[in-house]
Design a protein around this motif. Structure first.
Motif, mmCIF file in Angstrom:
data_model
loop_
_atom_site.group_PDB
_atom_site.id
_atom_site.type_symbol
_atom_site.label_atom_id
_atom_site.label_comp_id
_atom_site.label_asym_id
_atom_site.label_seq_id
_atom_site.Cartn_x
_atom_site.Cartn_y
_atom_site.Cartn_z
ATOM 1 N N ALA B 13 0.857 -1.223 -0.004
ATOM 2 C CA ALA B 13 -0.030 -0.252 -0.014
ATOM 3 C C ALA B 13 1.007 1.200 -0.100
ATOM 4 N N VAL B 14 0.058 2.456 -0.251
ATOM 5 C CA VAL B 14 1.096 3.738 -0.352
ATOM 6 C C VAL B 14 0.702 4.451 0.897
ATOM 7 N N THR B 15 1.676 5.120 1.347
ATOM 8 C CA THR B 15 1.232 6.156 2.564
ATOM 9 C C THR B 15 -0.079 7.128 2.395
ATOM 10 N N GLY B 16 -0.769 6.981 3.345
ATOM 11 C CA GLY B 16 -2.158 7.880 3.134
ATOM 12 C C GLY B 16 -3.082 6.868 2.647
ATOM 13 N N GLY B 17 -2.992 6.088 1.865
ATOM 14 C CA GLY B 17 -4.033 5.188 1.422
ATOM 15 C C GLY B 17 -4.705 4.128 2.403
ATOM 16 N N LYS B 18 -6.058 3.840 1.996
ATOM 17 C CA LYS B 18 -6.855 2.892 2.870
ATOM 18 C C LYS B 18 -6.586 1.557 2.393
ATOM 19 N N VAL B 19 -6.573 0.700 3.601
ATOM 20 C CA VAL B 19 -6.100 -0.645 3.515
ATOM 21 C C VAL B 19 -7.236 -1.339 4.457
ATOM 22 N N THR B 20 -7.899 -2.338 3.736
ATOM 23 C CA THR B 20 -8.609 -3.284 4.435
ATOM 24 C C THR B 20 -8.282 -4.610 4.410
ATOM 25 N N LEU B 21 -7.937 -5.503 5.609
ATOM 26 C CA LEU B 21 -7.714 -6.878 5.657
ATOM 27 C C LEU B 21 -8.777 -7.340 6.328
ATOM 28 N N SER B 22 -8.972 -8.569 5.798
ATOM 29 C CA SER B 22 -10.481 -9.464 5.829
ATOM 30 C C SER B 22 -9.997 -10.726 6.584
ATOM 31 N N ASN B 73 -17.152 -13.026 9.915
ATOM 32 C CA ASN B 73 -16.389 -11.887 9.396
ATOM 33 C C ASN B 73 -15.851 -10.982 10.242
ATOM 34 N N PHE B 74 -14.363 -10.753 10.123
ATOM 35 C CA PHE B 74 -13.761 -9.398 11.087
ATOM 36 C C PHE B 74 -12.774 -8.702 10.274
ATOM 37 N N SER B 75 -13.032 -7.398 9.976
ATOM 38 C CA SER B 75 -12.110 -6.582 9.228
ATOM 39 C C SER B 75 -11.235 -5.557 9.990
ATOM 40 N N LEU B 76 -10.171 -5.466 9.632
ATOM 41 C CA LEU B 76 -9.207 -4.464 9.977
ATOM 42 C C LEU B 76 -8.873 -3.315 9.005
ATOM 43 N N ILE B 77 -9.248 -2.016 9.335
ATOM 44 C CA ILE B 77 -9.177 -1.218 8.293
ATOM 45 C C ILE B 77 -7.951 -0.045 9.137
ATOM 46 N N LEU B 78 -7.171 0.217 8.032
ATOM 47 C CA LEU B 78 -6.225 1.410 8.190
ATOM 48 C C LEU B 78 -6.661 2.340 7.392
ATOM 49 N N GLU B 79 -7.455 3.476 7.749
ATOM 50 C CA GLU B 79 -7.840 4.650 7.044
ATOM 51 C C GLU B 79 -6.864 5.338 6.259
ATOM 52 N N LEU B 80 -5.752 5.635 6.803
ATOM 53 C CA LEU B 80 -4.517 6.336 6.490
ATOM 54 C C LEU B 80 -3.324 5.342 6.649
ATOM 55 N N ALA B 81 -2.944 4.758 5.943
ATOM 56 C CA ALA B 81 -1.800 3.728 6.362
ATOM 57 C C ALA B 81 -0.473 4.627 6.338
ATOM 58 N N THR B 82 0.373 4.259 7.048
ATOM 59 C CA THR B 82 1.594 4.742 7.390
ATOM 60 C C THR B 82 2.657 3.845 7.265
ATOM 61 N N PRO B 83 3.953 4.073 7.001
ATOM 62 C CA PRO B 83 5.129 3.203 6.799
ATOM 63 C C PRO B 83 5.320 2.313 8.393
ATOM 64 N N SER B 84 4.885 2.684 9.320
ATOM 65 C CA SER B 84 5.160 2.284 10.689
ATOM 66 C C SER B 84 4.133 0.998 10.880
ATOM 67 N N GLN B 85 3.102 1.057 9.964
ATOM 68 C CA GLN B 85 2.101 0.011 9.985
ATOM 69 C C GLN B 85 2.251 -1.387 9.196
ATOM 70 N N THR B 86 3.711 -1.214 8.738
ATOM 71 C CA THR B 86 4.158 -2.238 7.724
ATOM 72 C C THR B 86 4.630 -3.344 9.049
ATOM 73 N N SER B 87 3.984 -4.659 8.741
ATOM 74 C CA SER B 87 3.927 -5.816 9.699
ATOM 75 C C SER B 87 3.301 -6.857 9.043
ATOM 76 N N VAL B 88 3.315 -7.813 9.888
ATOM 77 C CA VAL B 88 2.383 -9.188 9.464
ATOM 78 C C VAL B 88 1.323 -9.077 10.428
ATOM 79 N N TYR B 89 -0.013 -9.407 9.940
ATOM 80 C CA TYR B 89 -1.113 -9.250 10.761
ATOM 81 C C TYR B 89 -1.776 -10.647 10.812
#
Lengths: 112, 115
Positions: B13-22, B73-89
């Motif tokens: 993902a790009v910084t500032g983008g929205k990410v949804t993990l399902s 179902n359970f989702s995790l949402i990153l509204e404004l992704a940042t590089p510090s959120q780089t990880s394994v979920y």
């Protein structure tokens, strides 16, 4: 933090040796979970020990729990290459029955 | 057959983008969890849920939202992704258990890289 001062431990042993991993925690718990995580996979429960058990065995695994010193150990007898994994202890330190707090883990490598 | 599945397995993902993990579970468990795993930190709880419609903050909720539209179902949402959120979920499910005895069942993980 719920956990004693620890960094991710790295243990390397030869096949056939015995190994013990330890974890210490700061808050009273009634149960300690031990999970194993293989490379590229999620953790999976391998043994759970309650506060009234002190010791529990499952195959080559042996877990102990000392509530007075707030510590638990996981021992593997005659380790095999397939025991190579990261091992985590976890407790329900808030007593919610639903939330677990995981330690940082111990990376075990067993070589032939 | 896998009881807890996650998608996507890898995401850039790009910084500032929205990410949804399902996450989807077929265990019929009431509780579901989202963790992140970083070297040196082990597994840290982000959000969890006691059932459909419920979400609770875990130990590190800042920068994350969660949604539980159904039992499965359970989702995790990153509204404004940042590089510090780089990880394994990791997603997990489990039954409510008195005294901390409830086992958690984990999915295979999602590797997220935020550039």
């Amino acid at each position: 933090s719920q956990w004693g001062e620890e960094n991710l431990q790295a243990l390397s042993i030869q096949e056939g040796e015995d190994v013990t991993m330890n974890c210490s925690y700061k808050t009273y718990t009634t149960v300690v979970h031990w999970y194993r995580q293989d490379s590229g996979r999620g953790p999976a429960l391998i043994i759970l020990i309650r506060s009234n058990e002190r010791e529990k065995r499952s195959g080559r695994l042996r877990a102990t729990l000392d509530t007075s010193s707030q510590s638990s150990s996981l021992s593997i007898t005659a380790a095999q290459c397939e025991d190579t994994a990261v091992y985590f202890c976890a407790t329900d330190w808030e007593g919610t029955g639903s939330k677990l707090s995981f330690g940082k883990g111990a990376k075990l490598t067993v070589s032939p | 057959e896998a009881a807890v599945t996650q998608s996507p397995r890898n995401k850039v993902a790009v910084t500032g983008g929205k990410v949804t993990l399902s996450c989807n579970q077929t265990n019929n468990h009431n509780n579901m969890y989202w963790y992140r795993q970083d070297t040196g930190h082990g597994l840290r709880l982000i959000h969890y849920s006691y059932g459909a419609g419920s979400t609770e903050k875990g130990d590190i909720p800042d920068g994350y939202k969660a949604s539980r539209p159904s039992q499965e179902n359970f989702s995790l949402i990153l509204e404004l992704a940042t590089p510090s959120q780089t990880s394994v979920y990791f997603c997990a499910s489990g039954d409510a258990g008195w005294g901390g005895f409830a086992e958690q069942f984990f999915g295979p993980g999602t590797r997220l890289t935020v550039l």
